[in-house]
Scaffold this active site. Structure first.
Site, PDB file in Angstrom:
ATOM      1  CE  LYS A   1      -2.844  -3.020  -0.187  1.00  0.00           C
ATOM      2  NZ  LYS A   1      -1.783  -2.021  -0.229  1.00  0.00           N
TER       3      LYS A   1
ATOM      4  N   GLY B   1      -2.276   1.829  -4.596  1.00  0.00           N
ATOM      5  CA  GLY B   1      -3.387   2.743  -4.297  1.00  0.00           C
ATOM      6  C   GLY B   1      -4.406   2.198  -3.317  1.00  0.00           C
TER       7      GLY B   1
ATOM      8  CB  CYS C   1      -3.294   8.355   4.585  1.00  0.00           C
ATOM      9  SG  CYS C   1      -4.742   8.554   3.578  1.00  0.00           S
TER      10      CYS C   1
HETATM   11  O1  RRO Z   1      -1.394   0.525  -1.451  1.00  0.00           O
HETATM   12  C1  RRO Z   1      -0.356   1.137  -1.733  1.00  0.00           C
HETATM   13  O2  RRO Z   1      -0.159   1.648  -2.853  1.00  0.00           O
HETATM   14  C2  RRO Z   1       0.730   1.290  -0.745  1.00  0.00           C
HETATM   15  C3  RRO Z   1       0.558   1.551   0.604  1.00  0.00           C
HETATM   16 BR1  RRO Z   1      -1.105   1.658   1.397  1.00  0.00          BR
HETATM   17  C4  RRO Z   1       1.706   1.759   1.425  1.00  0.00           C
HETATM   18  O3  RRO Z   1       1.627   2.003   2.640  1.00  0.00           O
HETATM   19  N1  RRO Z   1       2.924   1.668   0.850  1.00  0.00           N
HETATM   20  C5  RRO Z   1       3.078   1.423  -0.467  1.00  0.00           C
HETATM   21  O4  RRO Z   1       4.212   1.367  -0.951  1.00  0.00           O
HETATM   22  N2  RRO Z   1       1.989   1.218  -1.253  1.00  0.00           N
END
Ligand code: RRO
Length: 284
Positions: free
Chosen positions: A46, A73, A131
């Protein structure tokens, strides 16, 4: 069906999409059986950020007609706790570990890469560029010029293979792919989730975080189009993903030039789907 990827010999071409398979929780559930029959040829963590993050308020998921909208998130324990607590557990997996990181500036990303570079347990790094930039508010990965600058700036921070995970929420993914390659990426992965919105029956936003990202079968045709646009333009290896549920789907991604194929949302339904797809995939 062994596959060479960034200097590693993988036993087959199927891996997981970041954030869609929790190997530590799976080991708690399945015990040592998980390591004997691990569903993926490499494991992608993750996304990790420098500081710990609680993630978005609930609700975090919405089931769409042929997919899933998430607004998780980025909850994670932060770099230091990841290295201290999770890495020893992930190092026991029988496959190479790819650590996925995200930062909102080149400085933050370089710090993450430098710290991971010191750890032998990590085989390669995947940089999530979905991001928002702290200065512009725009996704770092959506603007080719900015993406090339950021990748070039952070590239010297690690000698490990650097995979850039492109955002699909951009005008020209082929231009972004070229930019990441020019900046020094060793490989690319795509697609991340498509920006999406879910409304409840009173037309109020359902997700605690407001917007979310759509994954699952619904995005497979988009993923195939973006993959084709990317493999036509770059010479570095590409990991394709987006709505892969069967070996026939995986074969389409490989035929479009992907070196590896990742399974994401389908693993929530069947955690062992990676093994099934790998077993059913026929060599070309
Ligand atoms: O953690 C998230 O909400 C998230 C991430 Br980092 C991402 O790269 N893609 C996504 O669909 N959710």
């Amino acid at each position: 069906m062994t596959v060479e990827f960034c200097g590693f010999d993988l036993s087959h071409p199927v891996i997981n999409g970041s954030g869609t398979f929790d190997a530590i929780a799976a080991r708690r559930a399945f015990g040592d059986a998980l390591d004997r029959d691990f569903p993926f040829a490499a494991f992608v963590s993750k996304t990790i950020t420098l500081a710990p993050r609680a993630g978005n308020p609930p609700p975090r998921l919405w089931e769409a007609q042929a997919g899933l909208i998430n607004s998780i998130g980025l909850p994670n324990k932060g770099l230091d706790a990841y290295l201290e607590q999770d890495l020893p557990e992930l190092a026991r997996l029988p496959v190479p570990l790819i650590t996925n990181v995200m930062g909102s500036s080149a400085e933050e990303i370089a710090e993450l890469l430098r710290a991971c570079d010191q750890r032998d347990e990590i085989a390669a790094l995947e940089l999530n560029v979905s991001c928002p930039n702290v200065h512009t508010g725009l996704d770092i990965g959506a603007d080719p010029a900015q993406l090339e600058r950021v990748v070039a700036a952070v590239r010297p921070a690690t000698a490990k293979p650097l995979i850039v995970k492109l955002t699909p929420n951009c005008a020209d993914v082929g231009a972004c792919a070229l930019a990441a390659e020019a900046g020094g990426a060793d490989a690319l992965s795509l697609i991340n989730t498509l920006r999406a919105f879910a409304l409840d029956s009173s037309a109020h936003p359902w997700l605690g975080g407001g917007t979310g990202g759509l994954s699952g079968a619904a995005i497979r045709p988009v993923a195939l189009a973006q993959l084709a646009a990317v493999t036509a333009r770059v010479s570095i290896p590409v990991i394709g993903m987006g709505g892969v549920q069967t070996a026939a789907h995986a074969r389409q991604f490989l035929d479009l030039g992907a070196r590896l194929v990742a399974v994401g949302t389908e693993s929530f339904r069947d955690p062992m789907v990676g093994s099934r797809i790998a077993g059913e995939l026929l060599p070309t």
